[in-house]
Design an enzyme around this catalytic site. Structure first.
Site, PDB file in Angstrom:
ATOM      1  N   CYS A  70       0.868  -1.182   0.000  1.00 25.12           N
ATOM      2  CA  CYS A  70       0.000   0.000   0.000  1.00 25.12           C
ATOM      3  C   CYS A  70       0.896   1.220   0.000  1.00 25.12           C
ATOM      4  O   CYS A  70       1.757   1.360   0.884  1.00 25.12           O
ATOM      5  CB  CYS A  70      -0.898  -0.011   1.235  1.00 25.12           C
ATOM      6  SG  CYS A  70      -1.886   1.486   1.466  1.00 25.12           S
ATOM      7  N   CYS A 177      -0.778   3.773  -6.937  1.00 24.16           N
ATOM      8  CA  CYS A 177      -1.640   3.138  -5.939  1.00 24.16           C
ATOM      9  C   CYS A 177      -1.758   1.677  -6.350  1.00 24.16           C
ATOM     10  O   CYS A 177      -1.988   1.378  -7.536  1.00 24.16           O
ATOM     11  CB  CYS A 177      -3.015   3.797  -5.892  1.00 24.16           C
ATOM     12  SG  CYS A 177      -4.241   2.927  -4.873  1.00 24.16           S
TER      13      CYS A 177
END
Length: 258
Positions: A70, A177
């Protein structure tokens, strides 16, 4: 060999699939907290606390390495996670692939969450690794959430919005992302009409997977190809949206946590 991955939601699927491709025998632990999504708008302190929860739940199953799959958690929580878990458990963060994208020499666009776009962290990466390449930061509001929920209409709308703000002639797009890697083909298709003919997309999953395997203390240790899924520390199944993406369909049925 057992490797754990943590993320807010299903963005970790890309790195999990990359690990499984490199080591089909690897036992995977996927630890997330989808009810807390999105993490981008949260304070650094909130992100750190959520990341610690996911990491501790994964660490309890004694993996050989932990991947922080992440970008937001890597920005805000990586130092804290390493301080608590290393050296007993190697912790591998996720960094946008700005350097390899810029090395190709053409204009670069970085697609990222609104919270990451324009941040001191991302600007620092551009300063340190982009060299002379022209770089445009493109915020992608709503895209990670749409991917998380498998909402096709919302995915298409968010991608179209970001594509309209991506400069003509862009030669490389950095997927800033982890959720975006699950829809890389759709991003490429949306940008292709205005991008350079040799457009390349740069995710982090392959590099992160390779680094995780390098950090394992005993690379000769084998696994049983099992999959354990944890949501907020509780054993769970893969969410239905995970199976909408090729990376999710490569994973086996989860086994109960020990």
């Amino acid at each position: 060999m057992k490797i754990a991955l943590m993320d807010s939601g299903i963005g970790l699927l890309a790195a999990a699939a990359a690990l499984r491709s490199l080591r089909p025998d690897v036992d995977l632990v996927l630890s997330s907290n989808p009810a807390s999504m999105p993490w981008g708008p949260r304070t650094p302190e909130e992100v750190t606390e959520l990341a610690l929860g996911c990491a501790r739940a994964a660490a309890a199953l004694e993996p050989d390495a932990l991947v922080v799959a992440c970008n937001t958690a890597s920005v805000h929580a990586l130092a804290t996670l390493r301080a608590e878990l290393e050296p007993a458990l190697p912790v591998i963060g996720t960094v946008p692939a700005i350097k390899p994208a810029a090395a190709l020499g053409g204009p670069v666009a970085i697609w990222a969450t609104p919270a990451t776009t324009g941040s001191a962290y991302q600007r620092g990466l551009i300063r340190d690794f982009a060299g002379p390449a022209a770089v445009t930061e493109v915020a992608c509001p709503g895209l990670a959430d749409a991917v998380e929920h498998g909402d096709d209409a919302a995915i298409d709308a968010a991608i179209a919005d970001a594509a309209a703000r991506t400069p003509a002639g862009t030669a490389a797009i950095v997927l800033g992302c982890t959720h975006y890697e699950l829809v890389a083909d759709r991003i490429r298709e949306a940008v292709a009409p205005v991008a350079a003919p040799h457009l390349t997309l740069h995710g982090s999953a392959d590099a992160v997977a390779a680094q995780a395997l390098r950090r394992v203390a005993d690379p000769t240790r084998t696994g049983d190809s099992t999959l354990t899924v944890l949501h907020a520390g509780t054993p769970a199944a893969l969410p239905p949206a995970a199976l909408l993406y090729p990376q999710g369909r490569t994973l086996p049925t989860p086994t109960p946590a020990a």
